[in-house]
Design a protein around this motif. Structure first.
Motif, PDB file in Angstrom:
ATOM      1  N   LEU A 156       1.154  -0.842   0.060  1.00  0.00           N
ATOM      2  CA  LEU A 156       0.147  -0.088  -0.197  1.00  0.00           C
ATOM      3  C   LEU A 156       0.851   0.713  -0.426  1.00  0.00           C
ATOM      4  CD1 LEU A 156      -3.253  -0.612   2.481  1.00  0.00           C
ATOM      5  CD2 LEU A 156      -3.173  -0.003  -0.179  1.00  0.00           C
ATOM      6  N   THR A 157       0.684   2.317  -0.554  1.00  0.00           N
ATOM      7  CA  THR A 157       1.589   3.571  -1.183  1.00  0.00           C
ATOM      8  C   THR A 157       0.652   4.720  -0.501  1.00  0.00           C
ATOM      9  OG1 THR A 157       2.583   2.492  -3.305  1.00  0.00           O
ATOM     10  CG2 THR A 157       2.736   5.428  -2.732  1.00  0.00           C
ATOM     11  N   LEU A 158       1.399   5.646   0.001  1.00  0.00           N
ATOM     12  CA  LEU A 158       0.303   7.035   0.682  1.00  0.00           C
ATOM     13  C   LEU A 158       0.356   7.556  -0.385  1.00  0.00           C
ATOM     14  CD1 LEU A 158      -1.648   8.742   2.614  1.00  0.00           C
ATOM     15  CD2 LEU A 158       0.895   9.302   3.648  1.00  0.00           C
ATOM     16  N   VAL A 159      -0.627   8.335  -1.457  1.00  0.00           N
ATOM     17  CA  VAL A 159      -0.591   8.979  -2.251  1.00  0.00           C
ATOM     18  C   VAL A 159      -0.796  10.128  -2.538  1.00  0.00           C
ATOM     19  CG1 VAL A 159      -0.662   7.059  -3.914  1.00  0.00           C
ATOM     20  CG2 VAL A 159      -2.919   8.253  -3.451  1.00  0.00           C
ATOM     21  N   SER A 160      -1.616  10.601  -1.509  1.00  0.00           N
ATOM     22  CA  SER A 160      -2.504  11.804  -0.719  1.00  0.00           C
ATOM     23  C   SER A 160      -2.812  11.895  -0.130  1.00  0.00           C
ATOM     24  CB  SER A 160      -3.449  12.039  -1.970  1.00  0.00           C
ATOM     25  OG  SER A 160      -4.532  11.983  -2.075  1.00  0.00           O
ATOM     26  N   THR A 161      -2.519  13.476   0.353  1.00  0.00           N
ATOM     27  CA  THR A 161      -3.439  13.982   2.149  1.00  0.00           C
ATOM     28  C   THR A 161      -4.585  15.230   1.100  1.00  0.00           C
ATOM     29  OG1 THR A 161      -1.874  15.435   2.200  1.00  0.00           O
ATOM     30  CG2 THR A 161      -1.653  12.939   2.882  1.00  0.00           C
ATOM     31  N   ARG A 162      -5.633  15.265   2.233  1.00  0.00           N
ATOM     32  CA  ARG A 162      -6.468  16.447   2.162  1.00  0.00           C
ATOM     33  C   ARG A 162      -7.316  16.292   3.714  1.00  0.00           C
ATOM     34  NH1 ARG A 162     -11.191  14.162  -1.629  1.00  0.00           N
ATOM     35  NH2 ARG A 162      -9.317  14.026  -3.023  1.00  0.00           N
ATOM     36  N   GLU A 163      -7.217  17.372   4.003  1.00  0.00           N
ATOM     37  CA  GLU A 163      -7.200  18.150   4.956  1.00  0.00           C
ATOM     38  C   GLU A 163      -9.130  18.066   4.908  1.00  0.00           C
ATOM     39  OE1 GLU A 163      -7.726  21.965   8.154  1.00  0.00           O
ATOM     40  OE2 GLU A 163      -5.711  21.885   6.820  1.00  0.00           O
ATOM     41  N   ILE A 164      -9.969  17.506   5.795  1.00  0.00           N
ATOM     42  CA  ILE A 164     -11.366  17.253   5.920  1.00  0.00           C
ATOM     43  C   ILE A 164     -11.432  17.762   6.977  1.00  0.00           C
ATOM     44  CG2 ILE A 164     -13.510  15.516   5.678  1.00  0.00           C
ATOM     45  CD1 ILE A 164     -11.678  13.947   3.717  1.00  0.00           C
ATOM     46  N   ASN A 165     -12.640  18.730   6.693  1.00  0.00           N
ATOM     47  CA  ASN A 165     -13.338  19.005   8.453  1.00  0.00           C
ATOM     48  C   ASN A 165     -11.984  18.944   9.710  1.00  0.00           C
ATOM     49  OD1 ASN A 165     -15.822  19.255   7.829  1.00  0.00           O
ATOM     50  ND2 ASN A 165     -15.866  17.311   8.366  1.00  0.00           N
ATOM     51  N   GLY A 166     -11.077  19.981   9.514  1.00  0.00           N
ATOM     52  CA  GLY A 166      -9.747  19.986  10.382  1.00  0.00           C
ATOM     53  C   GLY A 166      -8.774  18.096  10.756  1.00  0.00           C
ATOM     54  N   ILE A 167      -9.365  17.662   9.754  1.00  0.00           N
ATOM     55  CA  ILE A 167      -8.737  16.466  10.146  1.00  0.00           C
ATOM     56  C   ILE A 167      -8.117  15.958   8.448  1.00  0.00           C
ATOM     57  CG2 ILE A 167      -9.284  13.738  10.493  1.00  0.00           C
ATOM     58  CD1 ILE A 167     -11.577  14.470  11.657  1.00  0.00           C
ATOM     59  N   ILE A 168      -6.939  16.050   8.946  1.00  0.00           N
ATOM     60  CA  ILE A 168      -5.926  15.467   7.838  1.00  0.00           C
ATOM     61  C   ILE A 168      -5.910  13.487   6.754  1.00  0.00           C
ATOM     62  CG2 ILE A 168      -3.899  15.066   6.948  1.00  0.00           C
ATOM     63  CD1 ILE A 168      -4.661  17.621   7.358  1.00  0.00           C
ATOM     64  N   ALA A 169      -6.844  13.516   6.169  1.00  0.00           N
ATOM     65  CA  ALA A 169      -7.503  12.284   5.440  1.00  0.00           C
ATOM     66  C   ALA A 169      -6.208  11.885   4.700  1.00  0.00           C
ATOM     67  CB  ALA A 169      -8.780  12.919   4.748  1.00  0.00           C
ATOM     68  N   LYS A 170      -5.611  10.246   5.131  1.00  0.00           N
ATOM     69  CA  LYS A 170      -4.474   9.936   4.045  1.00  0.00           C
ATOM     70  C   LYS A 170      -5.100   9.064   2.820  1.00  0.00           C
ATOM     71  CE  LYS A 170      -1.312  10.401   7.783  1.00  0.00           C
ATOM     72  NZ  LYS A 170      -0.464   9.950   8.585  1.00  0.00           N
ATOM     73  N   TYR A 171      -4.649   9.251   1.923  1.00  0.00           N
ATOM     74  CA  TYR A 171      -5.442   8.450   0.970  1.00  0.00           C
ATOM     75  C   TYR A 171      -4.352   7.040   0.177  1.00  0.00           C
ATOM     76  CZ  TYR A 171      -9.371  11.685   0.268  1.00  0.00           C
ATOM     77  OH  TYR A 171     -10.319  12.352   0.841  1.00  0.00           O
ATOM     78  N   TYR A 172      -4.525   6.341  -0.143  1.00  0.00           N
ATOM     79  CA  TYR A 172      -3.548   5.024  -0.114  1.00  0.00           C
ATOM     80  C   TYR A 172      -4.494   4.547  -1.232  1.00  0.00           C
ATOM     81  CZ  TYR A 172      -1.686   5.531   4.815  1.00  0.00           C
ATOM     82  OH  TYR A 172      -1.806   5.788   6.341  1.00  0.00           O
ATOM     83  N   GLU A 173      -3.234   3.282  -1.602  1.00  0.00           N
ATOM     84  CA  GLU A 173      -3.335   3.182  -3.270  1.00  0.00           C
ATOM     85  C   GLU A 173      -2.689   1.770  -3.354  1.00  0.00           C
ATOM     86  OE1 GLU A 173      -3.520   4.781  -7.939  1.00  0.00           O
ATOM     87  OE2 GLU A 173      -1.640   4.705  -7.129  1.00  0.00           O
ATOM     88  N   PRO A 174      -3.493   0.995  -3.760  1.00  0.00           N
ATOM     89  CA  PRO A 174      -3.114  -1.007  -3.581  1.00  0.00           C
ATOM     90  C   PRO A 174      -1.379  -1.533  -5.025  1.00  0.00           C
ATOM     91  CG  PRO A 174      -5.050  -0.613  -4.204  1.00  0.00           C
ATOM     92  CD  PRO A 174      -4.821   0.342  -4.174  1.00  0.00           C
TER      93      PRO A 174
END
Length: 206
Positions: free
Chosen positions: A63-81
């Motif tokens: 799994l690889t962390l490809v991007s992050t995004r702030e949603i309602n003050g929380i950092i969401a991490k997006y992974y790709e298989p």
């Protein structure tokens, strides 16, 4: 095509865990980078539990962390298989204890992969869905067999999730294996009665 080599007992143990294989399959079903929470929700699991296993899979490159995004003050991490080839290889020669453990973990992984594929196949068969089945005897050198497997994989590349799911497309799973006939196995030709023709493939009616 990219490939990853799993060469330690720890790496094989990480990947051979049935729950982690399920996590990987759920990420793939998304067809896009996803967060731990999205995957956990699809699995009906607690995000914290899935996150623990995601970090293990990330450590060995599946799994690889490809991007992050702030949603309602929380950092969401997006992974790709990882979508390439996974090779299993151990450096120890002979019958050393480490190699025996490695082989044991490898068999555990293969058994889990076959079992999940079998369950998926039987579930689909029971629902009457259309399936494509092939059981063929081939004759080739080791080098030719290896090249054949590479050619089959390359043929499938246009349909990988990297290209994203398009309108009208459905998800299919192809589980393929190419293995030698063992010496103690009966010759497949002797199992066929002269009056009957063996079918090498079938397409159950949808």
């Amino acid at each position: 095509m990219q490939h990853i080599v799993l060469s330690t007992i720890e790496e094989i143990k990480v990947y051979s865990d049935p729950y982690r294989i399920q996590i990987m399959n759920t990420f793939r079903k998304q067809g896009r980078p996803s967060t731990v929470k999205e995957v956990a929700d699809l699995m009906g699991e607690v995000p914290a539990k899935v996150h623990y296993h995601v970090k293990k899979l990330e450590k060995i490159g599946l799994l690889t962390l490809v991007s992050t995004r702030e949603i309602n003050g929380i950092i969401a991490k997006y992974y790709e298989p990882f979508e390439g080839e996974i090779h299993l290889h151990h450096e120890d020669e002979g019958d050393s204890p480490l190699k025996q453990v490695f082989q044991s973990e490898t068999l555990k992984l293969l058994n889990e992969m076959y079992e999940q594929s079998r369950e998926r196949f039987m579930k689909q068969a029971s629902q009457g869905d259309r399936m494509f089945i092939s059981d063929m005897t081939l004759y080739a050198t080791n080098e030719e067999a290896e090249q054949l497997f590479k050619d089959i994989t390359k043929l499938c590349e246009p349909y990988f999730t990297d290209n994203k799911k398009q309108d009208g497309q459905e998800e299919f799973r192809l589980f393929s294996s190419l293995s030698k006939q063992l010496e103690d196995e009966p010759d497949s030709k002797t199992e066929v009665k002269p009056s009957k023709k063996r079918k090498s493939s079938s397409k159950p009616k949808s």
